[in-house]
Design a protein around this motif. Sequence first.
Motif, PDB file in Angstrom:
ATOM      1  N   ILE A  55       0.874  -1.179   0.000  1.00  0.00           N
ATOM      2  CA  ILE A  55       0.000   0.000   0.000  1.00  0.00           C
ATOM      3  C   ILE A  55       0.900   1.215   0.000  1.00  0.00           C
ATOM      4  O   ILE A  55       1.855   1.290   0.776  1.00  0.00           O
ATOM      5  CB  ILE A  55      -0.924   0.023   1.235  1.00  0.00           C
ATOM      6  CG1 ILE A  55      -1.766  -1.255   1.320  1.00  0.00           C
ATOM      7  CG2 ILE A  55      -1.833   1.240   1.210  1.00  0.00           C
ATOM      8  CD1 ILE A  55      -2.445  -1.453   2.656  1.00  0.00           C
ATOM      9  N   ASP A  56       0.585   2.196  -0.849  1.00  0.00           N
ATOM     10  CA  ASP A  56       1.408   3.402  -0.930  1.00  0.00           C
ATOM     11  C   ASP A  56       0.517   4.614  -1.151  1.00  0.00           C
ATOM     12  O   ASP A  56      -0.320   4.620  -2.065  1.00  0.00           O
ATOM     13  CB  ASP A  56       2.432   3.282  -2.068  1.00  0.00           C
ATOM     14  CG  ASP A  56       3.417   4.430  -2.069  1.00  0.00           C
ATOM     15  OD1 ASP A  56       4.045   4.679  -1.022  1.00  0.00           O
ATOM     16  OD2 ASP A  56       3.566   5.100  -3.118  1.00  0.00           O
ATOM     17  N   PHE A  57       0.700   5.656  -0.311  1.00  0.00           N
ATOM     18  CA  PHE A  57      -0.069   6.895  -0.441  1.00  0.00           C
ATOM     19  C   PHE A  57       0.625   7.860  -1.385  1.00  0.00           C
ATOM     20  O   PHE A  57       1.856   7.978  -1.381  1.00  0.00           O
ATOM     21  CB  PHE A  57      -0.237   7.560   0.928  1.00  0.00           C
ATOM     22  CG  PHE A  57      -1.436   7.073   1.691  1.00  0.00           C
ATOM     23  CD1 PHE A  57      -2.677   7.669   1.521  1.00  0.00           C
ATOM     24  CD2 PHE A  57      -1.325   6.008   2.562  1.00  0.00           C
ATOM     25  CE1 PHE A  57      -3.778   7.218   2.219  1.00  0.00           C
ATOM     26  CE2 PHE A  57      -2.419   5.547   3.271  1.00  0.00           C
ATOM     27  CZ  PHE A  57      -3.662   6.163   3.099  1.00  0.00           C
ATOM     28  N   SER A  58      -0.167   8.561  -2.165  1.00  0.00           N
ATOM     29  CA  SER A  58       0.371   9.592  -3.042  1.00  0.00           C
ATOM     30  C   SER A  58       0.837  10.778  -2.204  1.00  0.00           C
ATOM     31  O   SER A  58       0.146  11.184  -1.264  1.00  0.00           O
ATOM     32  CB  SER A  58      -0.699  10.046  -4.039  1.00  0.00           C
ATOM     33  OG  SER A  58      -0.240  11.164  -4.779  1.00  0.00           O
ATOM     34  N   PRO A  59       2.003  11.346  -2.504  1.00  0.00           N
ATOM     35  CA  PRO A  59       2.513  12.475  -1.699  1.00  0.00           C
ATOM     36  C   PRO A  59       1.723  13.763  -1.892  1.00  0.00           C
ATOM     37  O   PRO A  59       1.877  14.698  -1.102  1.00  0.00           O
ATOM     38  CB  PRO A  59       3.952  12.645  -2.187  1.00  0.00           C
ATOM     39  CG  PRO A  59       4.263  11.419  -2.981  1.00  0.00           C
ATOM     40  CD  PRO A  59       2.969  10.923  -3.515  1.00  0.00           C
ATOM     41  N   ALA A 307       0.045   1.255   5.769  1.00  0.00           N
ATOM     42  CA  ALA A 307       0.373   2.605   5.320  1.00  0.00           C
ATOM     43  C   ALA A 307      -0.479   3.607   6.094  1.00  0.00           C
ATOM     44  O   ALA A 307      -1.618   3.314   6.474  1.00  0.00           O
ATOM     45  CB  ALA A 307       0.144   2.767   3.817  1.00  0.00           C
ATOM     46  N   LEU A 308       0.087   4.798   6.314  1.00  0.00           N
ATOM     47  CA  LEU A 308      -0.610   5.886   6.996  1.00  0.00           C
ATOM     48  C   LEU A 308      -0.747   7.074   6.055  1.00  0.00           C
ATOM     49  O   LEU A 308       0.207   7.436   5.350  1.00  0.00           O
ATOM     50  CB  LEU A 308       0.163   6.337   8.244  1.00  0.00           C
ATOM     51  CG  LEU A 308      -0.350   5.830   9.584  1.00  0.00           C
ATOM     52  CD1 LEU A 308      -0.058   4.352   9.730  1.00  0.00           C
ATOM     53  CD2 LEU A 308       0.283   6.602  10.725  1.00  0.00           C
ATOM     54  N   ALA A 309      -1.928   7.688   6.070  1.00  0.00           N
ATOM     55  CA  ALA A 309      -2.132   8.915   5.313  1.00  0.00           C
ATOM     56  C   ALA A 309      -1.427  10.064   6.021  1.00  0.00           C
ATOM     57  O   ALA A 309      -1.140   9.980   7.217  1.00  0.00           O
ATOM     58  CB  ALA A 309      -3.624   9.200   5.178  1.00  0.00           C
ATOM     59  N   PRO A 310      -1.131  11.147   5.303  1.00  0.00           N
ATOM     60  CA  PRO A 310      -0.533  12.312   5.971  1.00  0.00           C
ATOM     61  C   PRO A 310      -1.389  12.779   7.144  1.00  0.00           C
ATOM     62  O   PRO A 310      -2.620  12.746   7.090  1.00  0.00           O
ATOM     63  CB  PRO A 310      -0.481  13.357   4.849  1.00  0.00           C
ATOM     64  CG  PRO A 310      -0.413  12.559   3.585  1.00  0.00           C
ATOM     65  CD  PRO A 310      -1.231  11.333   3.844  1.00  0.00           C
ATOM     66  N   ASP A 311      -0.714  13.210   8.229  1.00  0.00           N
ATOM     67  CA  ASP A 311      -1.369  13.652   9.468  1.00  0.00           C
ATOM     68  C   ASP A 311      -2.206  12.543  10.097  1.00  0.00           C
ATOM     69  O   ASP A 311      -3.151  12.828  10.858  1.00  0.00           O
ATOM     70  CB  ASP A 311      -2.248  14.883   9.209  1.00  0.00           C
ATOM     71  CG  ASP A 311      -1.445  16.067   8.706  1.00  0.00           C
ATOM     72  OD1 ASP A 311      -0.287  16.224   9.151  1.00  0.00           O
ATOM     73  OD2 ASP A 311      -1.955  16.819   7.863  1.00  0.00           O
ATOM     74  N   ASP A 312      -1.900  11.297   9.779  1.00  0.00           N
ATOM     75  CA  ASP A 312      -2.584  10.136  10.374  1.00  0.00           C
ATOM     76  C   ASP A 312      -4.093  10.168  10.148  1.00  0.00           C
ATOM     77  O   ASP A 312      -4.874   9.682  10.979  1.00  0.00           O
ATOM     78  CB  ASP A 312      -2.309  10.045  11.891  1.00  0.00           C
ATOM     79  CG  ASP A 312      -0.837  10.073  12.213  1.00  0.00           C
ATOM     80  OD1 ASP A 312      -0.062   9.625  11.362  1.00  0.00           O
ATOM     81  OD2 ASP A 312      -0.463  10.539  13.303  1.00  0.00           O
ATOM     82  N   GLU A 313      -4.520  10.735   9.022  1.00  0.00           N
ATOM     83  CA  GLU A 313      -5.959  10.850   8.762  1.00  0.00           C
ATOM     84  C   GLU A 313      -6.611   9.493   8.549  1.00  0.00           C
ATOM     85  O   GLU A 313      -7.802   9.329   8.783  1.00  0.00           O
ATOM     86  CB  GLU A 313      -6.207  11.746   7.538  1.00  0.00           C
ATOM     87  CG  GLU A 313      -5.958  13.217   7.793  1.00  0.00           C
ATOM     88  CD  GLU A 313      -6.851  13.764   8.903  1.00  0.00           C
ATOM     89  OE1 GLU A 313      -8.048  13.413   8.927  1.00  0.00           O
ATOM     90  OE2 GLU A 313      -6.357  14.529   9.740  1.00  0.00           O
ATOM     91  N   SER A 314      -5.860   8.528   8.110  1.00  0.00           N
ATOM     92  CA  SER A 314      -6.407   7.181   7.935  1.00  0.00           C
ATOM     93  C   SER A 314      -5.281   6.157   8.035  1.00  0.00           C
ATOM     94  O   SER A 314      -4.123   6.445   7.727  1.00  0.00           O
ATOM     95  CB  SER A 314      -7.145   7.037   6.595  1.00  0.00           C
ATOM     96  OG  SER A 314      -6.286   7.344   5.518  1.00  0.00           O
ATOM     97  N   ILE A 315      -5.641   4.957   8.504  1.00  0.00           N
ATOM     98  CA  ILE A 315      -4.727   3.826   8.593  1.00  0.00           C
ATOM     99  C   ILE A 315      -5.252   2.745   7.655  1.00  0.00           C
ATOM    100  O   ILE A 315      -6.410   2.325   7.769  1.00  0.00           O
ATOM    101  CB  ILE A 315      -4.646   3.277  10.024  1.00  0.00           C
ATOM    102  CG1 ILE A 315      -4.152   4.348  10.982  1.00  0.00           C
ATOM    103  CG2 ILE A 315      -3.733   2.066  10.083  1.00  0.00           C
ATOM    104  CD1 ILE A 315      -4.161   3.909  12.426  1.00  0.00           C
TER     105      ILE A 315
END
Length: 539
Positions: A55-59, A307-315
């Motif tokens: 899992i990878d979040f877009s920057p 994976a964690l979203a920026p500012d821990d908005e979602s796990i």
Amino acid sequence: MPEDCFAIRIEMASFKPTKIPVYPKLGEKVTQDTLYWKNYKTPVQIKEFGAVSNIDFSPVAPHNFAVTAFTRIHIYGPFSQEPVKTFSRFKDTAYCGRFRSDGQLLVAGCEDSVVRLFDVSGKVALRMFKGHSKAVHVTDFTSDRYQILTGSDDYTCRLWDIPNAVELTAYQEHADYIRCGVTSKLNRDFFITGSYDHSLKMFDARMDKSVMTMDHGQPVESLLLYPSEGLLVSAGGRYVKVWDLLKGGQPLVSLRNHHKTVTSLALGSNGQRLLSASLDRHVKVYNTTNYKVVHNFDYAASILSLALAPDDESIVVGMTNSILSIKHRKSPEESNELTNQQRRRPSYRVFVKGKNYIPKQDDYLVSKPVKQHLAKYDKQLKKFNVSKALDKALESWTRLKKPEVPVAVMKELDRRGTLKNALAGRDESGLSQLLHFLIGNLVDSRFTPVLATAAEMILDIYHSVIGQSPVVDRQLIRLQELLEKELDYQRDLLEILGMLDTMFASSLPRKEVPCSGIGRSNGLVQGEASTPRPQLQVT
């Protein structure tokens, strides 16, 4: 019949259940981390086509995330439950779908050894990099956005040029599969790989061999660089290890909080919290100051990716059973609303008449009699079957999980004066069960007053059978050893208490008692200035 007699009969007919005392428990300590990491909604679960390996979040906003599972890569929006984009042009299992720092390109490896580069807004692969001979499990972009790092089961890691689609460098220093890697975000030439040969290797693209090697001691599954890039975290086996790269790769911390293989790492709270996921179905949250576990998440299946979203908005967690679990953080309004709902528990009329129903003046409330539900031991007590009541309280589950229940029943029987009757008349099995319970709970300070009385009664009743049953004799010897050990503890504690009292007494300031008539001249009076005065000899 007179009303007084009727009232007396009703009162006699009522039975008060045995009161089970509630003892204080050493529960979970509520900290700021507990409140912070529990502030997530009920997880959204999505069924994927296979085990979720990455899992990878877009920057860049809106921070979509790419989910690599089986032969597809799905891209989900922050709150979407359906993929907004799908890349399915893989001939075999896809691995490690990663976004570029501008969020416009996506790279992924494959079981067929081909590395594919996608435009996030398109469908077909922009580039295909061929050179590895086995599955490619590691892909990432360098910080200048024009090169790609890959690591493969052919023991090699390679750098590729994106515009020309050619291989720049190949390194073959590992002796086993390369399953994880990370590139520097500050220097395009530095990258680190981890292998099943237990080693971590740092490479400089300007050199023809690795510049640093570290031994993790287990097959390495995941790597993570801190934002400052002075610290490296590696996961493999049951261990999570932190390395100081500025001091030549010295190990700082070795953490062993999982009981199965750690598969994934993530950094949260702007680098202040480290998260590790494992096949033991747990996600651990560490404080990066002292590396102590501050919170724990439980999941239904073994975890492969995190994976964690920026500012821990979602796990977001991917599991071996093909389930993708997404937890979104609650907004402040939702948290306050939930608290208010917990305080205002709805009554029956809310469901019948509606939330805003107000009783009228002529309404008549009909109340139903409350049926009394008694426990098994209380039912026997109501029938005055004291021995059976104690047997019900000593059933295996209650005896092991809630020892306060048998103790409360014994206390009630003692209050009634029937405890001796309940303990008497037991065979070897029943007596052994009683002694087993006493051995396990007699030295517990909560139960000692009641169980000591019961133990005296048991010895008084069954003293004639001592020596006739090997099982009972062994348990009595264990009980005696337990009591002797506890008495030794108590003596040691009393000695220590006496020593502490002596120390505290000697440390207190002494008050001088003045002699009659000359108290002010014989030495100093406490509180006055320290001016020397002549001393008088008192005979």
